[in-house]
Design a protein around this motif. Sequence first.
Motif, PDB file in Angstrom:
ATOM      1  N   ARG A 165       0.868  -1.170   0.000  1.00  0.00           N
ATOM      2  CA  ARG A 165       0.000   0.000   0.000  1.00  0.00           C
ATOM      3  C   ARG A 165       0.905   1.219   0.000  1.00  0.00           C
ATOM      4  O   ARG A 165       2.002   1.187   0.551  1.00  0.00           O
ATOM      5  CB  ARG A 165      -0.894   0.015   1.245  1.00  0.00           C
ATOM      6  N   SER A 204       1.186   5.292   0.941  1.00  0.00           N
ATOM      7  CA  SER A 204       0.529   6.162   1.912  1.00  0.00           C
ATOM      8  C   SER A 204       1.194   7.520   2.004  1.00  0.00           C
ATOM      9  O   SER A 204       2.313   7.722   1.532  1.00  0.00           O
ATOM     10  CB  SER A 204       0.554   5.503   3.293  1.00  0.00           C
ATOM     11  N   THR A 205       0.500   8.447   2.621  1.00  0.00           N
ATOM     12  CA  THR A 205       1.039   9.754   2.934  1.00  0.00           C
ATOM     13  C   THR A 205       0.383  10.230   4.227  1.00  0.00           C
ATOM     14  O   THR A 205      -0.600   9.639   4.687  1.00  0.00           O
ATOM     15  CB  THR A 205       0.783  10.758   1.791  1.00  0.00           C
ATOM     16  N   ASN A 206       0.927  11.292   4.805  1.00  0.00           N
ATOM     17  CA  ASN A 206       0.380  11.834   6.051  1.00  0.00           C
ATOM     18  C   ASN A 206      -0.530  13.020   5.769  1.00  0.00           C
ATOM     19  O   ASN A 206      -0.205  13.886   4.956  1.00  0.00           O
ATOM     20  CB  ASN A 206       1.509  12.281   6.987  1.00  0.00           C
ATOM     21  N   GLU A 216      -1.980   8.636   8.942  1.00  0.00           N
ATOM     22  CA  GLU A 216      -1.317   8.087   7.755  1.00  0.00           C
ATOM     23  C   GLU A 216      -2.347   7.323   6.942  1.00  0.00           C
ATOM     24  O   GLU A 216      -2.952   6.367   7.424  1.00  0.00           O
ATOM     25  CB  GLU A 216      -0.162   7.170   8.137  1.00  0.00           C
ATOM     26  N   VAL A 217      -2.556   7.766   5.710  1.00  0.00           N
ATOM     27  CA  VAL A 217      -3.632   7.227   4.888  1.00  0.00           C
ATOM     28  C   VAL A 217      -3.092   6.716   3.565  1.00  0.00           C
ATOM     29  O   VAL A 217      -2.117   7.238   3.021  1.00  0.00           O
ATOM     30  CB  VAL A 217      -4.718   8.294   4.629  1.00  0.00           C
ATOM     31  N   ALA A 218      -3.730   5.686   3.043  1.00  0.00           N
ATOM     32  CA  ALA A 218      -3.401   5.176   1.716  1.00  0.00           C
ATOM     33  C   ALA A 218      -3.876   6.180   0.672  1.00  0.00           C
ATOM     34  O   ALA A 218      -4.873   6.885   0.867  1.00  0.00           O
ATOM     35  CB  ALA A 218      -4.066   3.827   1.494  1.00  0.00           C
ATOM     36  N   ILE A 267      -5.239  -2.358   5.091  1.00  0.00           N
ATOM     37  CA  ILE A 267      -5.158  -0.964   5.528  1.00  0.00           C
ATOM     38  C   ILE A 267      -4.805  -0.918   7.014  1.00  0.00           C
ATOM     39  O   ILE A 267      -3.674  -0.624   7.386  1.00  0.00           O
ATOM     40  CB  ILE A 267      -6.470  -0.202   5.250  1.00  0.00           C
ATOM     41  N   LEU A 318      -1.905   1.584   8.821  1.00  0.00           N
ATOM     42  CA  LEU A 318      -2.485   2.792   8.246  1.00  0.00           C
ATOM     43  C   LEU A 318      -3.790   3.121   8.966  1.00  0.00           C
ATOM     44  O   LEU A 318      -4.382   2.274   9.637  1.00  0.00           O
ATOM     45  CB  LEU A 318      -2.722   2.610   6.752  1.00  0.00           C
ATOM     46  N   LEU A 348      -7.863   6.211   4.257  1.00  0.00           N
ATOM     47  CA  LEU A 348      -7.628   6.238   2.815  1.00  0.00           C
ATOM     48  C   LEU A 348      -8.161   7.549   2.271  1.00  0.00           C
ATOM     49  O   LEU A 348      -9.221   8.022   2.685  1.00  0.00           O
ATOM     50  CB  LEU A 348      -8.317   5.036   2.156  1.00  0.00           C
TER      51      LEU A 348
END
Length: 523
Positions: A70, A72-74, A83-85, A154, A159, A162
């Motif tokens: 996956r 992700s970014t913050n 922190e989300v995909a 996820i 994480l 999303l």
Amino acid sequence: MAYNIQTMWCSAKFYFPVLVALFVQRANALAVKGTRRSPHSPGERRAATNGNTIFTLLSNGTDDNEMDMRYSTNITVNGRTFEVAIDTGSADLWIFPPADFVFNNTGIAVTDSYGDGSTTDVVGTIGFASVQLGGYTFDSQAFNNATTVGLGGILNLGLEGLMGFDFGVETSFIKDALAAAHLDETLGEPFLSNIFDQTPGQENFLAISLSRTGDLEGTADASFLISEIDQRYADVVFAPAIPLFPGTNGRWSIQIDGISLDNVSIAVTPSTVAGTPPGKIVALMDTGTPTASFPADFIDRLFSAIPGSVQAADGSWTIPCDTTSILSVEIGGQQFPISPLDLSDVDSSTGTAICSSPFLVVDGTTEFDSLFGDTIMRNIYSVFNFGDAVAKAPTDNATMQFLAQTDPTLAKADVQNVRMARLYGQQGTSPAGFAATADTTASSTPGSSDALLSKYGPIVVGLLGANLLVVLILAVVGLVLCVRRGGQSAGRIRTTQYAPVKVQVGEDETRALDGYEDKRYSD
């Protein structure tokens, strides 16, 4: 230059380098025996924000498809980091917040459905909060305050949600829920639509390079930018702009001109999307899916063309782990090679490496025939150009541009230098299906250092030991000569004079590394 050899044997200037040599030999031996680690181990994520630029090392899992990944970014929601995909195949934002998280909860039920709509549902209520991504902030962003998460890969990866990045025309469950509650559905616009609406003078696009750690392609540092181009891939601005197709559903789907394996065309399954020309298919470019999906008959044709592949009774495919076949996708007249590492998933949990097809079976829909997830997109720098796409005109002039990231020659070398080296290091023996030539292949990539040390370490240590023995012998001979010289007349010792040597220094042929400069996008 003349120098008395016996003076040399008895000089401290001789024994000092000998001692240094002994120390270096010992240090080298320790370095060879030790384990060298890459600065960024697989699964590690790091991010930095520079204005509107977001750089993130985004991969979860290993560098070689041993488990789904996956990216992700913050983001910051009401002052709290999540922190989300990242997902270009959907529109909504959902997070799974802690119990003490404070936000405006409407209580309106919403369910985001992914895949088959059964075990992949994300159930919650619609909330509103301030959301920040990089240098962008929207003060009243709608999101799904998830209470039940069925979407695999996820939460179990650590994480916390999303974020969707498509247009939200037909894919926003939040907008649908607001409309059903007789509220203004535009309150539920996706984050990027809100950002683009409040910055009308800015070009509206998203540029993404997904990462693979430990390969020769230099893709360990991924990039994820809003309205900016990564300078490393600046040539993408010269790539043809590919219009969305069919272009009526507000999704990042485009026509694929053809697919080949080792320069031999693989017949595609006839498209189920109305208006698609014969011999072409429609693919959805989806960063939120770890793999890729094709019709079953295409998967069979593809893997039956890879030497050594075997199909099981249940229809699944096992592929030689050392295959160097190059899959290539043609888009807009350009060829995009796919790394052999992306042609199989590796399972070495039982002690024997088994490589199987990473592709899922998908039945054609009226919107797309195939789904190009991370397996494909890791090999392509992608620009998602919203054009005039804001909430008021969601799909006008939207296009995509691509730049190949995978060099076929380096990608083939990765099979030896990344995959085989890693598996040798884990197992110590050649896994079934590996080529016999693997034992003679050297590597200089970070991912293979442990395997090379295990393989060549004893040889190098032996050579170092031989050098050490030579140094010791020279030292003993020097001592003997020095002792024999002790009874000779001191008057025969000559003082050696050294004339300074002028060194001509030419022009400096090195230069500092170029600084990173963000390149603004233009067609």
